[in-house]
Design an enzyme around this catalytic site. Structure first.
Site, PDB file in Angstrom:
ATOM      1  N   SER A  78     -13.575 -33.880  26.144  1.00 56.23           N
ATOM      2  CA  SER A  78     -13.087 -34.954  25.289  1.00 56.23           C
ATOM      3  C   SER A  78     -13.718 -34.866  23.893  1.00 56.23           C
ATOM      4  CB  SER A  78     -13.359 -36.307  25.970  1.00 56.23           C
ATOM      5  OG  SER A  78     -12.663 -37.350  25.346  1.00 56.23           O
ATOM      6  N   LYS A 156      -5.714 -45.043  31.625  1.00 59.41           N
ATOM      7  CA  LYS A 156      -5.603 -43.966  30.644  1.00 59.41           C
ATOM      8  C   LYS A 156      -6.592 -42.818  30.882  1.00 59.41           C
ATOM      9  CE  LYS A 156      -3.125 -44.058  27.568  1.00 59.41           C
ATOM     10  NZ  LYS A 156      -2.964 -44.760  26.294  1.00 59.41           N
ATOM     11  N   ASP A 207      -3.288 -35.612  31.573  1.00 53.34           N
ATOM     12  CA  ASP A 207      -4.151 -36.411  30.700  1.00 53.34           C
ATOM     13  C   ASP A 207      -3.270 -37.359  29.888  1.00 53.34           C
ATOM     14  OD1 ASP A 207      -5.929 -37.439  28.807  1.00 53.34           O
ATOM     15  OD2 ASP A 207      -6.999 -35.535  28.583  1.00 53.34           O
ATOM     16  N   HIS A 235      -7.605 -37.328  32.511  1.00 54.84           N
ATOM     17  CA  HIS A 235      -8.566 -37.029  31.448  1.00 54.84           C
ATOM     18  C   HIS A 235      -9.932 -36.669  32.016  1.00 54.84           C
ATOM     19  CE1 HIS A 235     -10.098 -37.023  27.382  1.00 54.84           C
ATOM     20  NE2 HIS A 235     -11.071 -37.831  27.726  1.00 54.84           N
ATOM     21  N   LEU A 250     -16.323 -20.813  36.683  1.00 56.16           N
ATOM     22  CA  LEU A 250     -16.889 -19.625  37.302  1.00 56.16           C
ATOM     23  C   LEU A 250     -16.119 -18.373  36.869  1.00 56.16           C
ATOM     24  CD1 LEU A 250     -17.609 -21.032  40.873  1.00 56.16           C
ATOM     25  CD2 LEU A 250     -19.293 -20.414  39.124  1.00 56.16           C
TER      26      LEU A 250
END
Length: 257
Positions: A78, A156, A207, A235, A250
């Site tokens: 974010s 959200k 998202d 999100h 990974l």
């Protein structure tokens, strides 16, 4: 062994990586999840953090403490993408790859606030639901702080996450800031620093905050080395799809270290 450094987003803290950290460690890697200033268990208050540089200080101090020759894999979620950009600009020689997990990704041709301004412009006021904003009208260093409300968290950010993780967030989030005023005055990130490092973007397709469309818009404006996608990730992908996030990380560790 890869040294992962995990950077949280606004109003959150190192705690949001609790599902990812042990999985990466069990694969033999070193993992540091940090609390940025006034976040998580960091004792500062957001009103005391006047600049974006101050907010990023815990990450900068960690990068400064690395032994000579040691490199890290930075992972930002974010708004944490901005913290990655600052660290990348300052310490390009200490970073193997930077991973943007549905994160804000500034470029080096515009003002640092450019992507943030565009994001805010595309988010109507009602889109923030019950998020509480407060403005400090200091004439020298004005700042807007925010705290996500329960509805914004539920509908959200965490709409595909478990009720337990949503409850955890409701208890642990703290007021934060997007430092829009300060970022608008900062110098652009440099192509020689920020732009020189391998960048991987992990798109989270469900998202509702940084939408898939906006994620791809940022990717197109940067020299992204690789794009990965996670289906059905909200999100908070590290909580709603932790196994998929770990698989991506990974895979990235194997390719770029």
């Amino acid at each position: 062994m890869v040294n992962f450094v995990l950077v949280h987003g606004s109003c959150h803290g190192a705690w949001c990586w609790y599902k990812v950290k042990p999985v990466l460690e069990s694969a033999g890697h070193r993992v540091t999840a940090i609390d940025l200033a006034a976040s998580g268990m960091n004792m500062a208050k957001i009103e005391e953090v006047h600049t974006f540089s101050d907010y990023t200080k815990p990450l900068i101090e960690l990068m400064e403490s690395l032994p000579p020759g040691e490199k890290v894999t930075l992972v930002g979620h974010s708004f944490g993408g901005y913290n990655l950009a600052l660290a990348m600009d300052k310490f390009p020689h200490k970073i193997s790859v930077a991973v943007f997990l549905t994160a804000h990704m500034p470029d080096w041709t515009h003002s640092p606030s450019y992507v943030l301004d565009e994001f805010i412009e595309r988010t109507p006021p009602e889109g923030w639901l019950d998020t509480h904003f407060s403005s400090d009208l200091d004439p020298v260093m004005p700042q807007t702080t925010m705290l996500f409300g329960p509805k914004f968290l539920a509908f959200k950010l965490y709409q595909l996450s478990s009720s337990k993780d949503l409850a955890l967030a409701e208890m642990l989030i703290r007021p934060g800031s997007l430092f829009k005023e300060d970022l608008s005055k900062c110098m652009s990130f440099s192509e020689e620093g920020y732009g020189s490092i391998n960048q991987v973007y992990i798109v989270c397709k469900k998202d509702l905050t940084i939408t898939e469309d906006f994620q791809h818009r940022m990717i197109e404006n940067n020299s992204v080395k690789e794009v990965m996608e996670i289906e059905d990730a909200d999100h908070m992908a590290m909580l709603s799809k932790p196994n998929e996030v770990c698989c991506c990380l990974l895979d990235i560790a194997n390719k770029y270290n």
